[in-house]
Design an enzyme around this catalytic site. Structure first.
Site, mmCIF file in Angstrom:
data_model
loop_
_atom_site.group_PDB
_atom_site.id
_atom_site.type_symbol
_atom_site.label_atom_id
_atom_site.label_comp_id
_atom_site.label_asym_id
_atom_site.label_seq_id
_atom_site.Cartn_x
_atom_site.Cartn_y
_atom_site.Cartn_z
ATOM 1 C CD GLU A 128 -3.113 -0.658 0.041
ATOM 2 O OE1 GLU A 128 -3.074 0.451 -0.520
ATOM 3 O OE2 GLU A 128 -3.955 -1.535 -0.260
ATOM 4 C CG ASP A 283 -6.051 -6.817 -7.331
ATOM 5 O OD1 ASP A 283 -4.993 -7.150 -6.755
ATOM 6 O OD2 ASP A 283 -6.845 -5.999 -6.856
ATOM 7 C CD GLU A 379 -14.798 -4.429 -1.298
ATOM 8 O OE1 GLU A 379 -15.191 -3.747 -2.255
ATOM 9 O OE2 GLU A 379 -13.704 -4.226 -0.758
ATOM 10 C CD GLU A 398 -10.118 -1.284 -7.893
ATOM 11 O OE1 GLU A 398 -11.158 -0.833 -7.354
ATOM 12 O OE2 GLU A 398 -8.990 -1.173 -7.371
ATOM 13 C CB THR A 482 -2.161 -0.924 -9.209
ATOM 14 O OG1 THR A 482 -3.431 -1.521 -8.989
ATOM 15 C CG2 THR A 482 -1.419 -0.771 -7.901
#
Ligand SMILES: *[C@@H]1O[C@H](CO)[C@@H](O)[C@H](O)[C@H]1NC(C)=O
Ligand SMILES: *[C@@H]1O[C@H](CO)[C@@H](O)[C@H](O)[C@H]1NC(C)=O
Length: 885
Positions: A128, A283, A379, A398, A482
């Site tokens: 993160e 992902d 979610e 996304e 991302t």
């Protein structure tokens, strides 16, 4: 039931129609700019809210308008992972400010450069912090680099009147901060496997007894940020660490190239339950393998992407081609309940980037229907039961990111309408006094007092870029990370590929097929008019007008006999074994054929197989959807543009034996070629083509993919007959018809029409749809999901019509054909694959072989040296007579 009442429906719908005309808003540039500016206002609202109420804290509580710091409960990873005590939201939006809120940029960059320190006694997540903080610093560094040194030019570029601001002075400091942060991550990589730990204390390094559990995405998608840092500093350590982790994970793939979700950093073993997929935890591994190949111009990442992606398409994607659900990485079974999560909505965007626009469109349709059902993406959603499993929407980007990519690729205004819907829902549901609040429950609308930094740096950024009509700059080595930060590498920072690699790549030709809009009756139409658009809707809402499955008491779902076409995606990738057809000798299963059987031509990069015995070819579905390409022969990778020649003269005694079942492809849509012919002639002799049109096939009756006796792709032009009476085919016919009947929709079920036609000797039926005004009102939002009547009888007769074909065409097409037939002109119809190149002249008609053997046309292809898999050709393979192609 529904169709039987069509007359009644007609009347009702015509009434409705007169007072409920659909309004279509055109998306001209002015409108796009208007929406873009609305997004800008939202962005500024959120940014100012954060700066006023939360800064210098990491995050904003948007309902109470207070700062959100670290949680004293150390196990609250949801908050603490992203709270480095370094004004994270400011950092994360820094690279977006120049695009959307330029006037705030100089102050923001000054604050980051002068007020932020990573020397904090906090445990945070490496992944993160890399994507949000490190990515932001590098991206902003590169933006500053692009600014002129001259102060007045700089001020002009930043749209400022004052000349004295010099933001470029902070450039070095941003790089120092990036280096400092990355150095603090280094101890996390000190594992035997090279796979980094998930969390680290920024000041003290690794905690003793830190959990070894990490995930594929977290450990495997650091390469963009670490790689750019290395290229900017000249210190290769960072790139090497990230690449080692990336490869350590890839090297632990299963035999079918699937990767797991969680893995132990120290021992490098996948942890239970070993589910593989494209959602949470996995992902961005796929994303970074493709994007690294673009950013670094390095095909070794592309190789990983293409193998990993083929495995996803083959195993994770459902047979209809619409859902990507996790499967157990070794045994391939699905979880129960089987779910998809909203993080995986990034995939269509990545598919666009990879050139697979068709898969992207289908995948995106599922998320579109989820969005319009819940006004957000839940979610986690149990797709088989159509049930929300986890109802939150933490403002994730996304889905809108994928919408952005799809619009760029297709320019279909449908995606702008999707964006506008998202914009309205954001304003309506999550905007608060000082920011945007997480939706705790998409169904009830309950909010939570949190705003994730990616709401500004990604969700609103992609929405802004979707509406922005400014053409994209043509940058080749440039990607969005991302987290939505732009990173690019000028040519000077690229590495020259090694000689071996360059030699291996000879003959390659990496190209994506051009997107072609769907067409109906020769008219270009949009995504919403695709035949599978309704199918995607039914996957989310349930099929039928009522939005539920037609179920009887024992819960049996009734699809068969329906006109609801269930798409079937061809199998993406599988192995072909070349073996003697008669000897009964099984091929060796070795994946490493002896080198004397295969030769690679250094000049062309092409391969020649001189002895096919026991050779295993892996074939992969082509992005242009016209069949397969050989993608590898044992360990040899065959890249786009490279060819495989078979010079073994015994090839004629050999046939490919599929290891996996052949794709039983039922084309959802096909092309109808209508031609007129002289009274005296047989169709095909002197045909005069006047129309190519798209038709949809039915799920009952014959499968048009079969090459057996009857109506199909190999039967050439077949006479089309319009009965003078009984034009809807709802009564038994008195006459005998040799050919295809052209019938109108309505009055009775599709099955009844086909039954009557079959009993009258016809090989099939083309049903002409209702006029569009009526069609549009059959289901909300203008989409007619066509369902047959569910009466008992229709099930009994399915046997009788099993070999009769049924194709549905739009009203306009029927009108065009009928006009041509008016004065007794004879019309024939021929079926073509959707992607078959259409030649208007010089077509030679062929009659089907009664024994079901291959048609003349296929024989021709085979004699030209092609291998077929079912109905699909393997394109890059050629059978030749000499050793030198
Ligand atoms: C957060 O950072 C600031 C400035 O670096 C420091 O003064 C403060 O003590 C830190 N807070 C915590 C809880 O560590
Ligand atoms: C439900 O439909 C299936 C398939 O037509 C049939 O086999 C079954 O007997 C039906 N059950 C009931 C209770 O009608």
């Amino acid at each position: 039931m529904i169709l039987r009442q069509t007359a009644w429906l007609f009347a009702l719908l015509t009434l409705l129609l007169s007072c409920h005309l659909p309004t279509v808003v055109a998306f001209d540039n002015a409108r796009r700019i208007q929406l873009r500016e609305e997004v800008r206002k939202l962005f500024v609202h959120g940014y100012q809210g954060y700066m006023k109420y939360a800064y210098p804290a990491d995050n904003l509580k948007p309902i109470s308008c207070t700062p959100l710091g670290r949680d004293p409960d150390v196990t609250n990873f949801g908050i603490n992972d992203i709270s480095p005590n370094a004004s994270l939201t400011l950092l994360d939006v820094l690279s977006t400010l120049p695009l959307i809120h330029l006037s705030a940029f100089p102050d923001a960059v000054r604050r980051v450069a002068t007020e932020i320190s990573f020397d904090q006694n906090v445990k945070v997540q490496v992944f993160e912090m890399t994507i949000r903080a490190l990515g932001a610093l590098l991206s902003t560094y590169q933006f500053l680099d692009s600014l002129p040194d001259d102060l007045s030019l700089q001020a002009k570029r930043l749209g400022m009147k004052r000349k004295k601001v010099n933001v470029k002075q902070y450039q070095a400091r941003l790089l120092d901060l990036a280096i400092d942060l990355a150095n603090r991550f280094k101890p996390a990589f000190e594992t035997p496997s090279g796979i980094p730990y998930a969390r680290i204390n920024l000041r003290h390094g690794m905690d003793k007894g830190e959990s070894v559990e990490t995930c594929l995405a977290g450990a495997g998608s650091l390469i963009l940020e670490f790689g750019v840092l290395s290229r900017l500093t000249g210190d290769e350590t960072y790139e090497n660490l990230a690449k080692r982790a990336f490869l350590a994970l890839w090297n632990r793939r299963s035999s079918n190239n699937l990767l797991g979700n969680t893995i132990g950093a120290s021992h490098g073993h996948w942890l239970a339950p070993g589910l593989s997929g494209v959602g949470a935890g996995m992902d961005s591994f796929f994303e970074y393998s493709l994007k690294a190949s673009i950013l670094f111009a390095d095909d070794s990442y592309l190789d990983v992407f293409q193998d990993a992606y083929a495995a996803v398409q083959t195993n994770v994607r459902t047979p209809d081609g619409f859902i990507y659900r996790p499967v157990q990485m070794k045994h391939l079974h699905t979880a129960n309940p089987s779910t998809i999560d909203s993080l995986s909505a990034f995939l269509p965007g990545l598919q666009v980037l990879s050139g697979d626009i068709e898969s992207a469109i289908q995948n995106h349709m599922i998320w579109w229907n989820l969005w319009r059902k819940y006004s957000a993406t839940p979610e986690v959603w149990a797709w088989q039961e159509r049930r929300v499993e986890w109802a939150g929407w933490p403002l994730r980007p996304e889905y809108i990111e994928s919408t952005y990519y799809l619009y760029q690729a297709t320019k279909d205004p449908f995606y702008l309408r999707v964006g506008e819907r998202v914009l309205r829902d954001i304003v309506r549901r999550v905007k608060t006094k000082c920011g945007f609040a997480i939706l705790r429950n998409v169904e009830t609308g309950e909010l939570e007092d949190r705003m994730e930094s990616f709401m500004l740096s990604e969700t609103l950024k992609y929405l802004y870029m979707l509406f922005d009509p400014t053409p994209l700059p043509r940058l080749t080595n440039s990607v969005f990370t991302t987290e939505g930060h732009t990173l690019s590498l000028p040519h000077g920072q690229l590495r020259t590929p090694s000689f071996v690699r360059r030699a291996m790549h000879r003959g390659e030709n990496q190209q994506c097929p051009v997107y072609r809009n769907p067409e109906l009756g020769g008219l270009v139409v949009g995504i919403e008019r695709r035949a599978d658009y309704d199918y995607a809707r039914s996957v989310v809402y349930g099929p039928g007008l009522e939005g539920v499955w037609a179920e009887n008491e024992s819960g049996v779902k009734w699809w068969e006999g329906g006109f609801c076409v269930i798409p079937k995606a061809p199998k993406w990738s599988f192995d072909l074994v070349l073996a003697p057809s008669e000897s009964g000798i099984l091929p060796t299963t070795s994946h490493s054929p002896p080198s004397n059987k295969i030769h690679r031509d250094d000049q062309t990069g092409n391969f020649v197989i001189s002895d096919i015995q026991g050779i295993i070819l892996t074939v992969r579905w082509r992005l242009d959807r016209t069949g397969y390409d050989v993608s590898s022969i044992g360990p040899h990778r065959i890249r786009p543009g490279q060819k495989v020649y078979i010079s073994d003269p015994t090839i004629s005694h050999h046939v490919p034996i599929p290891q996996t079942p052949l794709p039983s492809h039922l084309p959802v849509e096909l092309v109808l070629r209508f031609s007129t012919y002289l009274n005296s002639a047989t169709p095909g002799e002197t045909n005069n083509v006047f129309l190519h049109a798209i038709g949809s096939t039915a799920t009952f009756g014959r499968a048009f993919s079969s090459n057996t006796y009857g109506w199909g792709f190999i039967s050439g032009p077949v006479p089309l007959i319009r009965p003078i009476e009984n034009s809807q085919g709802c009564l038994p016919f008195d006459e005998t018809y040799m050919g295809i009947l052209l019938l109108d929709r309505g009055e009775c079920s599709f099955i009844s029409k086909l039954l009557h036609a079959t009993r009258a000797g016809a090989a099939g039926v083309i049903v002409v749809g209702f006029p569009q005004e009526i069609q549009q009102t059959l289901v909300g939002e203008g989409q007619g999901l066509i369902r047959p009547s569910a009466e008992e009888e229709s099930l009994k007769i399915s046997e009788e019509i099993a070999q009769s074909g049924m194709i549905y065409v739009d009203h306009k097409i029927g009108q065009g054909v009928l006009k041509e037939m008016k004065d007794g002109v004879k019309v024939a119809v021929e079926l073509l694959h959707m992607d078959q190149p259409i030649q208007v002249t010089g077509h030679e008609g062929k009659v089907e072989d009664e024994d079901g053997s291959v048609s003349d046309r296929q024989k021709e292809d085979i004699s030209r040296g092609k291998i077929f898999v079912g109905e699909w050709a393997v394109h890059n393979i050629h059978i030749i007579n000499s050793n030198i192609p």
